[in-house]
Design a protein around this motif. Structure first.
Motif, PDB file in Angstrom:
ATOM      1  N   ASP A  39       2.904  12.695  -7.033  1.00  0.00           N
ATOM      2  CA  ASP A  39       3.505  11.422  -7.424  1.00  0.00           C
ATOM      3  C   ASP A  39       5.023  11.506  -7.413  1.00  0.00           C
ATOM      4  OD1 ASP A  39       3.230   8.665  -8.545  1.00  0.00           O
ATOM      5  OD2 ASP A  39       4.215   9.591 -10.270  1.00  0.00           O
ATOM      6  N   ASP A  44       3.133   9.627   0.811  1.00  0.00           N
ATOM      7  CA  ASP A  44       2.244   8.598   1.330  1.00  0.00           C
ATOM      8  C   ASP A  44       0.977   9.198   1.911  1.00  0.00           C
ATOM      9  OD1 ASP A  44       3.894   6.122   0.999  1.00  0.00           O
ATOM     10  OD2 ASP A  44       5.274   7.285   2.246  1.00  0.00           O
ATOM     11  N   GLY A  66      -3.991   3.675  -7.832  1.00  0.00           N
ATOM     12  CA  GLY A  66      -3.776   2.852  -6.655  1.00  0.00           C
ATOM     13  C   GLY A  66      -4.921   2.985  -5.660  1.00  0.00           C
ATOM     14  N   GLU A  67      -4.576   2.919  -4.388  1.00  0.00           N
ATOM     15  CA  GLU A  67      -5.577   2.911  -3.321  1.00  0.00           C
ATOM     16  C   GLU A  67      -5.613   4.228  -2.556  1.00  0.00           C
ATOM     17  OE1 GLU A  67      -7.794   0.517  -2.761  1.00  0.00           O
ATOM     18  OE2 GLU A  67      -7.007  -0.517  -4.529  1.00  0.00           O
ATOM     19  N   TRP A  68      -5.508   5.340  -3.238  1.00  0.00           N
ATOM     20  CA  TRP A  68      -5.526   6.627  -2.553  1.00  0.00           C
ATOM     21  C   TRP A  68      -6.915   6.897  -1.978  1.00  0.00           C
ATOM     22  CZ3 TRP A  68      -1.728  10.182  -1.440  1.00  0.00           C
ATOM     23  CH2 TRP A  68      -0.459   9.913  -1.978  1.00  0.00           C
ATOM     24  N   ARG A  89      -2.429   7.173   0.781  1.00  0.00           N
ATOM     25  CA  ARG A  89      -2.429   5.812   0.234  1.00  0.00           C
ATOM     26  C   ARG A  89      -2.206   4.786   1.341  1.00  0.00           C
ATOM     27  NH1 ARG A  89       2.657   5.902  -3.897  1.00  0.00           N
ATOM     28  NH2 ARG A  89       4.256   6.831  -2.580  1.00  0.00           N
TER      29      ARG A  89
END
Length: 322
Positions: A39, A44, A66-68, A89
């Motif tokens: 993080d 990305d 999130g959308e990992w 992600r």
């Protein structure tokens, strides 16, 4: 800006597995440490090595929020089921999961009993990632370790040889195997580059288990010439369409190690890029979030280690042309 990296997570297993931590608390501490580093680095997409359990990588993805997404290779050794994979992600698609040596290469001997293999111990996983302004083709790999193990009558391998002759032979077996694996990854890169490296954004990322000037690492570069740091680096030539450039010379000198073995820093984790990406990858960094431990040949001793014994290597890419 797209941040791409590679990291050997060091035996990412769930508790209770043969190579996993001894408690849930140790496991959770390691996951939180890994997630914090990822993080803070602003990643990305991350190529990962030593994933012992895809569900453990899923636990790490969940901590990132999130959308990992996460994907892993299906090729690994049953005796020590670590594999490569990706965390992303960004939208990601698997292109290939390669393990078989090229047919012309033949099998490689691995021990004194005459065992031969014709595939990688850990598969090389290729993906397409939808990054801002362009698609990236990324290959994650983890070549045969330099840390030697020797056959034992018991359940576990030995990490000390019976004599120096045995050490030398098993070092040769490991080197020959790492060489065959490098050839296999290079063959996959050739297929994905398709001699269009001037326009096709391809990267090879991973733990090569050797340093930039090692013969096995050099195999991955492709046609010789124009390496970063040489007089020909800025001179276009016929090999540019197929060549990969190791970004190691762009790592600040004081960061230029990814593991410490017996007190000596080694740069064994690498990012290689096709020509079209060179202008986008000026910034390359090794992320040392804490002092790395000095490791020995006794890998099981780190079973309950709360962090990886490797540093994370990343590059920040400027946006490509849509």
């Amino acid at each position: 800006m797209t941040v791409v990296g590679t990291w050997n997570l060091e035996n990412l297993f769930k508790p209770g597995a043969d190579f996993g931590p001894g408690s849930e608390a140790v496991y959770r501490k390691k996951l939180h440490g890994l997630a914090t580093t990822i993080d803070e680095a602003g990643l990305d997409v991350l190529a990962v090595q030593e994933v012992g359990d895809p569900d453990a990588l899923g636990d790490l993805a969940a901590l990132l929020g999130g959308e990992w997404r996460h994907v892993t290779s299906e090729h690994f050794e049953a005796a020590h089921p670590i594999r490569v994979g990706f965390l992303s992600r960004l939208p990601i698609e698997v292109l290939a999961d390669a393990a078989d040596f090229p047919g012309q290469l033949g099998a490689t001997q691995t021990d004194d009993s005459g065992t031969h293999i014709s595939r990688m111990g850990r598969g090389a996983l290729a993906v397409r990632v939808e990054a801002p302004g362009q698609e990236l083709i990324l290959i994650a790999c983890h070549l045969k370790s330099k840390l030697l193990s020797f056959p034992s009558d018991g359940k576990s391998s030995r990490f000390a040889p019976r004599d120096e002759g045995e050490r030398a032979r098993y070092a040769a077996y490991a080197l020959n195997r790492r060489t065959a694996e490098a050839v296999t990854v290079r063959a996959l890169a050739d297929r994905l580059l398709d001699a269009q490296g001037r326009t096709r954004p391809v990267m090879v990322l991973g733990d090569l288990n050797d340093e930039p000037q090692a013969a096995t690492t050099q195999i991955l570069l492709g046609p010789p010439g124009s390496e970063l740091g040489t007089l020909g680096a800025d001179r276009p030539d016929g090999g540019d369409a197929s060549r990969l450039w190791n970004l190691a010379p762009r790592i600040p000198e004081d960061e230029r190690y990814s593991r410490i073995y017996r007190g000596r820093g080694e740069l064994i984790d690498h990012i290689l890029a096709s020509q079209t990406l060179l202008a986008q990858t000026q910034e390359v960094h090794m992320v040392h979030t804490r002092p790395l431990p000095s490791v020995t040949d006794d890998a099981p001793a780190r079973r309950d280690a709360p962090a990886s014994d490797h540093a994370l290597l990343l590059t920040r890419l400027t946006s490509g042309q849509a």
